[in-house]
Design a protein around this motif. Structure first.
Motif, PDB file in Angstrom:
ATOM      1  N   ASP A   1       1.949  17.314 -10.285  1.00 55.06           N
ATOM      2  CA  ASP A   1       1.416  16.601  -8.884  1.00 55.06           C
ATOM      3  C   ASP A   1       1.456  17.786  -7.998  1.00 55.06           C
ATOM      4  OD1 ASP A   1       0.720  15.282  -6.741  1.00 55.06           O
ATOM      5  OD2 ASP A   1       2.429  14.011  -6.616  1.00 55.06           O
ATOM      6  N   PRO A   2      -0.129  18.154  -7.686  1.00 46.25           N
ATOM      7  CA  PRO A   2      -0.145  19.458  -6.865  1.00 46.25           C
ATOM      8  C   PRO A   2       0.140  19.035  -5.241  1.00 46.25           C
ATOM      9  CG  PRO A   2      -2.246  18.200  -7.330  1.00 46.25           C
ATOM     10  CD  PRO A   2      -1.133  17.850  -8.236  1.00 46.25           C
ATOM     11  N   ALA A   3       0.489  17.809  -5.207  1.00 38.51           N
ATOM     12  CA  ALA A   3       0.967  17.204  -3.525  1.00 38.51           C
ATOM     13  C   ALA A   3       2.497  17.622  -3.566  1.00 38.51           C
ATOM     14  CB  ALA A   3       0.761  15.751  -3.398  1.00 38.51           C
TER      15      ALA A   3
ATOM     16  N   LEU B   1       0.703  -1.162   0.207  1.00 38.80           N
ATOM     17  CA  LEU B   1       0.063  -0.028   0.070  1.00 38.80           C
ATOM     18  C   LEU B   1       1.033   1.169   0.032  1.00 38.80           C
ATOM     19  CD1 LEU B   1      -2.967  -0.852   2.527  1.00 38.80           C
ATOM     20  CD2 LEU B   1      -3.168  -0.013  -0.059  1.00 38.80           C
TER      21      LEU B   1
ATOM     22  N   ARG C   1      -4.796  12.587  -4.413  1.00 40.64           N
ATOM     23  CA  ARG C   1      -4.356  11.880  -5.438  1.00 40.64           C
ATOM     24  C   ARG C   1      -4.547  10.583  -5.379  1.00 40.64           C
ATOM     25  NH1 ARG C   1       2.332  12.709  -5.009  1.00 40.64           N
ATOM     26  NH2 ARG C   1       2.703  11.645  -3.040  1.00 40.64           N
TER      27      ARG C   1
ATOM     28  N   ARG D   1       1.607   8.050   7.788  1.00 42.73           N
ATOM     29  CA  ARG D   1       2.791   8.060   7.217  1.00 42.73           C
ATOM     30  C   ARG D   1       3.441   9.398   6.837  1.00 42.73           C
ATOM     31  NH1 ARG D   1       1.057   4.133   3.991  1.00 42.73           N
ATOM     32  NH2 ARG D   1       0.876   5.356   2.282  1.00 42.73           N
ATOM     33  N   ARG D   2       2.473  10.303   6.526  1.00 40.44           N
ATOM     34  CA  ARG D   2       2.667  11.704   6.344  1.00 40.44           C
ATOM     35  C   ARG D   2       3.027  12.509   7.560  1.00 40.44           C
ATOM     36  NH1 ARG D   2       5.057  12.132   1.113  1.00 40.44           N
ATOM     37  NH2 ARG D   2       3.824  10.730  -0.256  1.00 40.44           N
TER      38      ARG D   2
ATOM     39  N   LYS E   1       8.062  26.199   0.106  1.00 42.83           N
ATOM     40  CA  LYS E   1       6.844  27.045  -0.364  1.00 42.83           C
ATOM     41  C   LYS E   1       7.244  27.995  -1.698  1.00 42.83           C
ATOM     42  CE  LYS E   1       3.339  30.103   0.856  1.00 42.83           C
ATOM     43  NZ  LYS E   1       2.614  30.984   1.678  1.00 42.83           N
TER      44      LYS E   1
ATOM     45  N   LEU F   1      -1.455  20.389   2.810  1.00 47.28           N
ATOM     46  CA  LEU F   1      -0.456  19.611   2.040  1.00 47.28           C
ATOM     47  C   LEU F   1      -1.056  18.022   2.189  1.00 47.28           C
ATOM     48  CD1 LEU F   1       2.046  18.696   0.291  1.00 47.28           C
ATOM     49  CD2 LEU F   1       3.230  18.806   2.376  1.00 47.28           C
TER      50      LEU F   1
ATOM     51  N   ARG G   1      -6.193   2.560   2.880  1.00 47.00           N
ATOM     52  CA  ARG G   1      -5.091   3.378   2.305  1.00 47.00           C
ATOM     53  C   ARG G   1      -4.996   4.765   2.982  1.00 47.00           C
ATOM     54  NH1 ARG G   1      -3.737   1.377  -2.851  1.00 47.00           N
ATOM     55  NH2 ARG G   1      -5.645   0.154  -3.188  1.00 47.00           N
TER      56      ARG G   1
ATOM     57  N   ALA H   1       2.904  25.809   4.853  1.00 43.04           N
ATOM     58  CA  ALA H   1       2.420  25.470   3.691  1.00 43.04           C
ATOM     59  C   ALA H   1       3.932  25.361   3.092  1.00 43.04           C
ATOM     60  CB  ALA H   1       1.475  26.356   2.876  1.00 43.04           C
TER      61      ALA H   1
ATOM     62  N   ARG I   1      -3.785  17.638  -0.168  1.00 41.82           N
ATOM     63  CA  ARG I   1      -3.556  17.406  -1.860  1.00 41.82           C
ATOM     64  C   ARG I   1      -3.195  15.884  -1.578  1.00 41.82           C
ATOM     65  NH1 ARG I   1      -1.583  22.468  -1.185  1.00 41.82           N
ATOM     66  NH2 ARG I   1       0.410  21.827  -1.041  1.00 41.82           N
ATOM     67  N   GLN I   2      -2.113  15.412  -0.605  1.00 42.37           N
ATOM     68  CA  GLN I   2      -1.808  14.085  -0.771  1.00 42.37           C
ATOM     69  C   GLN I   2      -3.125  13.067  -0.624  1.00 42.37           C
ATOM     70  OE1 GLN I   2       0.869  14.703   2.519  1.00 42.37           O
ATOM     71  NE2 GLN I   2       2.800  14.928   1.264  1.00 42.37           N
TER      72      GLN I   2
ATOM     73  N   VAL J   1       3.884  20.675  -4.412  1.00 44.25           N
ATOM     74  CA  VAL J   1       3.846  21.761  -4.281  1.00 44.25           C
ATOM     75  C   VAL J   1       3.571  22.276  -2.753  1.00 44.25           C
ATOM     76  CG1 VAL J   1       2.669  24.445  -4.748  1.00 44.25           C
ATOM     77  CG2 VAL J   1       2.856  22.263  -6.575  1.00 44.25           C
ATOM     78  N   SER J   2       4.770  22.961  -2.078  1.00 40.98           N
ATOM     79  CA  SER J   2       4.860  23.425  -0.849  1.00 40.98           C
ATOM     80  C   SER J   2       5.137  22.184   0.185  1.00 40.98           C
ATOM     81  CB  SER J   2       3.520  24.106  -0.355  1.00 40.98           C
ATOM     82  OG  SER J   2       3.422  25.285  -1.153  1.00 40.98           O
ATOM     83  N   LYS J   3       5.460  21.171  -0.415  1.00 42.49           N
ATOM     84  CA  LYS J   3       5.910  19.891   0.486  1.00 42.49           C
ATOM     85  C   LYS J   3       7.111  20.297   1.384  1.00 42.49           C
ATOM     86  CE  LYS J   3       7.571  16.017  -0.909  1.00 42.49           C
ATOM     87  NZ  LYS J   3       7.877  14.908  -1.608  1.00 42.49           N
TER      88      LYS J   3
END
Lengths: 565, 98
Positions: free
Chosen positions: A311-313, A133, B80, B41-42, A320, B73, B34, B98, B76-77, A315-317
């Motif tokens: 991938d929008p995820a 997973l 997806r 995990r994040r 910024k 964030l 999931r 952010a 957004r994760q 951005v800013s991960k």
């Protein structure tokens, strides 16, 4: 005509789940599969015979998934691997995780015990759906034979669309033998591409126009999204200086006048100085990996950031941006550019750094200097595809080999998988037989998938292997030397086997060299255009050689150690 | 309404690092696990989780999570994930990194 087409035309007899799976693979354009049979997946292997699909029997399931990874990279279509339940499935996991970390399209099919046995701790039962997973883009358990066509079409669509990734399909044995009369397959149209964000483009162009010291970081997304041509047009049009991540080497030809080299932990100092001094950083298809940024809070400290990614995820991960452009890279790049070319003073400064920190190859010592050998090899031909293992040699390849296209460089960037090189080269050669494919291996990594020499020999897959043997886990030894006070712990591999004899035992021709004067002849033999098939050039190098320069862990990128350039 | 819920023994007051997410999932195998796996995990601590009864093929899922990391964030994760149809950040708090 496929079995399914015949059935649709003539209302023929039902097909088994395994036959439906084969038909779904063919319908999705699959021609080659890497895999290894076993109990729960035997019905699928039964259906494979005479199907027209070419199956490559690897000698370990990890070899299958890593070969499928490389196949997916060079074709941009999902590489396919399959294995049986239990240990077969778990042996695929490293390759699946490798594909996930590097955004590689893959479909992995695993046999599973019969539905009635799932959850009973049956022989060779493992919850591969649950195990994978965290490292798949998506996954399915096929619970009903009627679902196979739709699940498989969806698996390929998910694997190959947007930000690509691996998709796992777990296939219980009873489903694989169940019979079903399939309905005609409805192909769902691909979603329309997202329009370019015009407001973000305008904001980015404003930053580009105002910038005095703009710099581009080319990321792996450029190759993944097939945006190399658009990227090169952008660079030629704007004249911006460029550095690249490990996965983007070749997006701009290594010898391009604006290219400063790779940045990051083992990057070129010119690139790292440019990043630390720029006032605008344009990151195209990159994700601010820690090996790229060093200490994140000290990374590009004076720069505004434009971040482009599908991938929008992302951005800013980690950083910024001032402007984010989310979407397909190529159409956005076509709309970007400053009103005027970059200032001459900045370009001159970048060129001065580039000249000051150019690689040198006048290394002291009597032995073969691996960086020079790699530089020489990559300049002998324009059509090399180089697949790397992981370790010191991987960084030397990145630093010293010339790439004209990012698909010429196959490297395990995110996961850092030792043992990637040989099966990756195998997958690339199967996908692109017209290319000269070289596996550059370290001795530690080579032993992790050495069994794939048998696969090369069985199918005559003409991979050329350059084995750099320092009888050491070199990168770990280097870190122990530098950061653990020379307390060497479990890095000595001086009892390695005689690799030339190992290769010969697998039916692979080999030569060993250990003197600088032997390099030229060795490389000519390695890369020769003849019909002698795969071969291994075993090169003995200095066990104490280090990769320089190096940004120590937790430090800013401009604090590089050991500049010998 | 039938619900399945799990609540940790961590007290969740009106803190700026506590966030409430309302999700709509496909009602398919693995969708909930999931999501929960990704959340942890994040870097988010799961404080409460409530899965409502499946309706119209959708699985409503409510989460309360805690982290110094950005809830936008995380949103957004989650978005997806293939089985996630919608994510709403209901109480985003005030300290966003952010």
């Amino acid at each position: 005509m496929s079995l399914l087409d015949k059935r649709e035309d003539t209302s023929a007899e039902p097909l088994s789940g395994s036959q439906l799976m084969i038909e779904a693979l063919k319908r999705n354009g699959v021609k080659e599969i890497f895999g290894y049979p076993g109990g729960a997946i035997m019905p699928l292997y039964d259906a494979l015979v005479g199907s027209g699909l070419k199956h490559y029997l690897t000698r370990h399931e990890q070899g299958a998934s890593l070969a499928a990874d490389a196949y997916g990279r060079v074709t941009r279509r999902a590489g396919v691997c399959m294995a049986t339940s239990g240990p077969g499935a778990t042996n695929l996991v490293t390759g699946i995780a490798n594909a996930y970390m590097d955004s590689v399209p893959m479909v992995a099919i695993t046999g599973q015990v019969a539905s009635s046995l799932i959850g009973t701790d049956a022989f060779q039962e493992v919850d591969i759906f649950g195990i994978t997973l965290p490292v798949v883009k998506h996954s399915f358990v096929v619970r009903d034979v009627s679902e196979i066509p739709e699940i498989m079409d969806e698996a390929f669509r998910i694997a190959e669309s947007g930000r690509p990734g691996p998709v796992l399909v777990d296939f219980p044995k009873d489903v694989s033998v169940a019979m079903h009369s399939p309905s005609p397959v409805t192909r769902h149209p691909s979603p329309a591409p997202q329009p370019v964000d015009e407001a973000a483009i305008a904001a980015a162009n404003e930053l580009l126009t105002k910038a005095r010291r703009p710099l581009v970081i080319a990321g792996g997304g450029i190759a993944i999204s097939d945006a190399v041509d658009a990227f090169r047009e952008f660079v030629e049009r704007t004249g911006l200086p460029v550095t690249a991540t490990l996965k983007s080497l070749g997006s701009l030809p290594t010898d391009h006048e604006r290219f400063l080299g790779m940045l990051g932990m083992h990057g070129n100092e010119a690139a790292n100085h440019a990043v630390q001094n720029c006032d605008l950083l344009m990151v195209i298809g990159g994700r601010f990996d820690d090996r790229v940024t060093g200490k994140l809070t000290h990374f590009a400290p004076t720069a505004q950031v434009i971040h482009m990614d599908i991938d929008p995820a992302e951005v800013s991960k980690l950083r910024k941006p001032d402007v984010a452009i989310v979407g397909d890279l190529a159409p956005a790049l076509a709309k970007l550019g400053p009103d005027e070319p970059p200032r001459a003073s900045w370009i001159n400064q970048c060129e001065a750094w580039k000249k000051e920190f150019a690689w040198r190859y006048d290394a002291p010592g009597e032995g073969i200097y691996a960086p020079k050998l790699l530089r020489d090899m990559s300049r002998m031909r324009d059509d090399l595809v180089i697949a790397c293992d992981v370790g010191q040699h991987q960084m030397w390849v990145a630093q010293h080999c010339r790439f004209n296209d990012p698909l010429e460089h196959l490297t395990s960037g995110g996961l850092g998988t030792m043992g990637y090189g040989l099966p990756a080269a195998m997958g690339a050669k199967v996908a692109k037989p017209e290319k000269k494919v070289v596996a550059v291996c370290g001795d530690g990594s080579f032993m992790m998938n050495v069994q794939e020499l048998a696969t090369l020999n069985r199918y005559g897959i003409d991979v050329r292997i350059l084995l750099l043997n320092n009888a050491m886990l070199g990168m770990v030894r280097q870190w122990q030397e530098l950061f653990f006070e020379g307390n060497y712990s479990e890095v000595d591999l001086s009892d390695n086997p005689d690799f030339a004899r190992v290769a010969e035992a697998f039916g692979i021709g080999s030569k060993t060299i250990d003197k600088p004067g032997e390099v030229g002849g060795g490389l000519e033999w390695l890369l020769a255009d003849d019909d002698q098939g795969p071969r291994l050039l075993h090169v003995q190098i200095d066990p104490m050689e280090n990769v320089w320069p190096l940004v120590p862990p937790g430090q800013a990128n401009h604090k590089m150690m050991g500049n010998r350039s | 309404m039938n619900t399945v819920s799990a609540v940790s023994n961590v007290t969740a007051g009106p803190r700026p690092d506590v966030h409430h997410l309302q999700l709509q999932l496909r009602a398919v195998e693995g969708a909930v696990v999931r999501v929960l796996g990704l959340v942890e995990r994040r870097g988010f601590r799961l404080l409460a989780c409530e899965a409502e009864e499946v309706r119209d093929g959708g699985q409503p899922l409510s989460l309360r999570v805690r982290s110094e990391r950005s809830p936008e964030l995380l949103k957004r994760q989650l978005e997806r994930l293939h089985d996630v149809l919608q994510v709403e950040l209901k109480h985003p708090g005030v300290r966003h990194h952010a």
